[in-house]
Scaffold this active site. Structure first.
Site, PDB file in Angstrom:
ATOM      1  N   GLU A  83       6.447 -11.940  13.510  1.00 22.17           N
ATOM      2  CA  GLU A  83       5.652 -11.181  14.472  1.00 22.17           C
ATOM      3  C   GLU A  83       5.598  -9.702  14.105  1.00 22.17           C
ATOM      4  O   GLU A  83       6.630  -9.032  14.088  1.00 22.17           O
ATOM      5  CB  GLU A  83       6.242 -11.304  15.884  1.00 22.17           C
ATOM      6  CG  GLU A  83       5.488 -10.483  16.919  1.00 22.17           C
ATOM      7  CD  GLU A  83       6.213 -10.379  18.247  1.00 22.17           C
ATOM      8  OE1 GLU A  83       5.635  -9.798  19.180  1.00 22.17           O
ATOM      9  OE2 GLU A  83       7.355 -10.858  18.358  1.00 22.17           O
ATOM     10  N   GLU A 112       4.401 -12.258  27.903  1.00 21.53           N
ATOM     11  CA  GLU A 112       5.498 -11.345  27.587  1.00 21.53           C
ATOM     12  C   GLU A 112       5.128  -9.946  28.080  1.00 21.53           C
ATOM     13  O   GLU A 112       4.797  -9.059  27.301  1.00 21.53           O
ATOM     14  CB  GLU A 112       5.789 -11.339  26.087  1.00 21.53           C
ATOM     15  CG  GLU A 112       7.065 -10.584  25.739  1.00 21.53           C
ATOM     16  CD  GLU A 112       7.296 -10.487  24.249  1.00 21.53           C
ATOM     17  OE1 GLU A 112       8.267 -11.095  23.761  1.00 21.53           O
ATOM     18  OE2 GLU A 112       6.513  -9.810  23.556  1.00 21.53           O
TER      19      GLU A 112
END
Length: 271
Positions: A150, A249
């Site tokens: 990521e 998130e």
């Protein structure tokens, strides 16, 4: 078009509750059929298993251990000299993933060493990253688990994080050459670093194994005030037939439950 599948990130949502087992149950009660979390390693594994089974939710994603956070570590996969620590952490992550029937592990790259200039260490760190990802790919393939990398923005969130753009990540994935190591797209980070979301999503969708969302710049609910039109992006992902999960998130502006109107509306429209 098939509706998107959302999962609650329990490191950010339902934090009104003190432990992850309670958050798993709260997420299920709110309508989520899947959850994810950053680090669960301080939790009793049997309690997590019990909560997951009783709530009937899927654990979609966990992160690899961050390393020694007191020493400033935030992942080890690209950090020279930490190869053995990375392997040990990966073994712990696999243990938890298998116990929770979780099929994705975010393999955190880590930070540029303090006092080092990024340009001076980038080649060495990339080589370590590629080597560790190839090792991880072989370990994870035996368990049917996908590894994810990521990009995290270096403008606001973490100025020293090594992996900070989808373009850098795509180049590394090509060098790794393993089909079970894929790209994790956090829209929050991509917007801050590069913008151009439509073209980047279209370009990199074949590499994407997981998506995460939050509004920019506050990292709050996707329907809060900010730069990103999530109604448009959700439609785009549907049109592109994205089949993976979308992780929530974000930092709720109030209580988690008070901020879930956007997703209950989405679920209602998708019935």
């Amino acid at each position: 078009m098939a509706r998107l599948k959302f999962c609650a990130n329990l490191s950010w949502l339902f934090t009104e509750l003190p432990d992850f087992s309670q958050r798993i149950r709260a997420a299920a009660a709110a309508g989520f059929r899947a959850v994810e979390a950053a680090w669960l390693y301080d939790c009793e594994l049997k309690e997590l298993q019990k909560a997951r089974e009783e709530a009937g939710v899927e654990v979609v994603l966990i992160n690899s251990p961050p390393g020694n956070t007191k020493a400033g570590e935030l992942g080890l996969a690209a950090v020279p000299g930490k190869e053995e620590d990375f392997k040990q952490g990966l073994a712990v992550a696999v243990k938890y993933a298998k116990a929770l029937d979780c099929r994705r592990i975010h393999l955190m790259a880590g930070r540029v060493p303090a006092g080092s200039h990024r340009a001076a260490v980038v080649k060495e760190m990339e080589a370590v990253f590629v080597q560790n990802l190839r090792y991880a790919a072989d370990v994870l393939s035996e368990e049917g688990i996908t590894g994810l990398i990521e990009p995290i923005n270096t403008r606001i969130t973490d100025h020293r994080y090594f992996l900070d753009s989808p373009h850098q990540a795509a180049d590394i994935l090509e060098k790794v050459g393993k089909s079970n190591i894929r790209l994790q797209m956090d829209v929050f980070h991509w917007q801050i670093m590069d913008g151009n979301l439509t073209q980047n999503i279209q370009k990199y969708l074949p590499l994407i194994g997981h998506v995460q969302i939050a509004q920019v710049p506050g990292r709050n609910e996707p329907d809060s005030d900010g730069e990103i039109n999530y109604s448009y992006l959700f439609n785009l992902l549907e049109e592109l037939k994205y089949q993976g999960y979308v992780g929530c998130e974000y930092k709720p502006l109030g209580s988690t439950q008070e901020g879930l109107g956007w997703i209950t509306d989405y679920w209602a429209r998708s019935k």
